[in-house]
Motif scaffolding. Sequence first.
Motif, PDB file in Angstrom:
ATOM      1  N   THR A   4       1.624   2.451 -10.604  1.00 58.76           N
ATOM      2  CA  THR A   4       1.018   1.202  -9.729  1.00 58.76           C
ATOM      3  C   THR A   4      -0.514   1.419  -9.789  1.00 58.76           C
ATOM      4  O   THR A   4      -1.323   0.348  -9.823  1.00 58.76           O
ATOM      5  N   LYS A   5      -1.037   2.708  -9.715  1.00 56.66           N
ATOM      6  CA  LYS A   5      -2.336   2.762  -9.748  1.00 56.66           C
ATOM      7  C   LYS A   5      -2.949   2.601 -10.936  1.00 56.66           C
ATOM      8  O   LYS A   5      -4.305   1.769 -10.954  1.00 56.66           O
TER       9      LYS A   5
ATOM     10  N   TYR B  67      -3.071  -1.435 -10.991  1.00 56.97           N
ATOM     11  CA  TYR B  67      -4.290  -1.851 -10.207  1.00 56.97           C
ATOM     12  C   TYR B  67      -5.502  -1.909 -11.056  1.00 56.97           C
ATOM     13  O   TYR B  67      -6.363  -2.619 -11.161  1.00 56.97           O
TER      14      TYR B  67
ATOM     15  N   TYR C 107     -13.508  -5.377  -4.594  1.00 60.25           N
ATOM     16  CA  TYR C 107     -12.699  -5.281  -5.657  1.00 60.25           C
ATOM     17  C   TYR C 107     -13.349  -5.390  -7.132  1.00 60.25           C
ATOM     18  O   TYR C 107     -12.936  -4.600  -7.854  1.00 60.25           O
TER      19      TYR C 107
ATOM     20  N   LEU D 140      -4.959  -8.979  -6.536  1.00 67.20           N
ATOM     21  CA  LEU D 140      -5.064  -7.532  -6.209  1.00 67.20           C
ATOM     22  C   LEU D 140      -4.702  -6.953  -4.912  1.00 67.20           C
ATOM     23  O   LEU D 140      -4.178  -5.918  -4.681  1.00 67.20           O
TER      24      LEU D 140
ATOM     25  N   VAL E 164      -1.023  -5.764  -5.266  1.00 62.61           N
ATOM     26  CA  VAL E 164      -0.871  -4.424  -5.816  1.00 62.61           C
ATOM     27  C   VAL E 164      -1.249  -3.282  -4.905  1.00 62.61           C
ATOM     28  O   VAL E 164      -0.827  -2.358  -4.909  1.00 62.61           O
ATOM     29  N   GLU E 165      -2.327  -3.621  -4.101  1.00 61.91           N
ATOM     30  CA  GLU E 165      -2.888  -2.806  -3.411  1.00 61.91           C
ATOM     31  C   GLU E 165      -1.803  -2.653  -2.053  1.00 61.91           C
ATOM     32  O   GLU E 165      -1.618  -1.356  -1.626  1.00 61.91           O
TER      33      GLU E 165
ATOM     34  N   LEU F 282       0.674  -0.177  -3.490  1.00 59.91           N
ATOM     35  CA  LEU F 282       0.199   1.112  -3.279  1.00 59.91           C
ATOM     36  C   LEU F 282       0.152   1.691  -1.942  1.00 59.91           C
ATOM     37  O   LEU F 282       0.479   2.987  -1.969  1.00 59.91           O
TER      38      LEU F 282
END
Length: 265
Positions: free
Chosen positions: A57-58, A61, A186, A232, A235-236, A239
Motif C-alpha cells: 500500500t505504501k 501511495y 499531497y 489519495l 489510500v492514506e 495505510l
Amino acid sequence: EPSMRESKGSVNPYVNFSGLAWYEFALPPREEQRRIAEVLRAAEANCKAIVDALTATKKAYRAIGKQLFITSRERLASSTVGDVAEVRNGTTPRRKRDDYWGPGIPWLPTGKVNEGRINAADEFITQKALDECSLNLIPAGSTLVAMVGQGATRGRAAFLEIDATINQNFAAITPQEGALPNFIYYQLDALYEALRNWSHGSNQKALNCKLVRDFPIWVPSEARQRDICECLEQVEGNLKLLTEREIVGRTLLQQVSKHCLEGAT
C-alpha cells in the motif's frame, strides 16, 4: 532473558552453551507442542500478511502520487509555492531560558516531519517565548517542509493538524484561497525527490524559505484538487488502518508466544 543474564563480553555479547545448560523449561507432550507450534505459525503468518499489505500500500501511495502530480497532470506547473501560499520558518528559543519553555504552545523540531501528519507536540513554549522570539503560530492546515536534515529528512513534507510553532529548519507553507491544504501537502509529498534536490541549482546543500517559495507546483481548479485529494485520502486511510492492524498483530503475537511458551495467562 536467561540467556542475557549469562551473556559475556561488553562489546559483542555472547553466550556459551555451558551457561545455558542449567536452564530448566517446561516440555509439554508432543501433541501439545504441535498445537503450540501451529498457533505460533498462524500468528506469525498473520503479522507477515499485514506487513506485506502495508508495504504494498505504501508503494501504491507513492506510485499514485507520482502519477497524479507528474505523469498525468493536465498541464505543466505554471505557479510557484509562493504564488499560492505564505512561506515562513521559525526559531528555537534559548534552552537556558526556563521562562521560554513549559506547558503552553506546541513547538516542533524538524524530526517531527517523519510523522507525516502531525497532531501532537512533544515540546512546548510559553506565551513569553512567542512574544519575544522570532516565532509565528503556524495554523493547522499548513504543510511543513524540512529544509535541512541528515539522511532522507531534507525535502520531506508533513501536514500540520494543530496550531504550532516550529524551529528554524522547517518551512511552513500556509495555503491561500484557491489552493486546498491537503492538495498542497499531497503534491509536495509526491515531489519529494524534486524538492529535496531543488537547492542544487543554487550550490547550496540545504533548502531555505526563498527556494521553497520558488518551487514550481501545479494548481488546477478546486474541483480537480478535491478529486485528487479524495483519491489519495482513500489510500492514506488504508495505510492508517493497516498500520493499526500491524501494531495489534505484533501485540497479539507477543501475547500468544508468552502464553504458549511461558504458560502465562
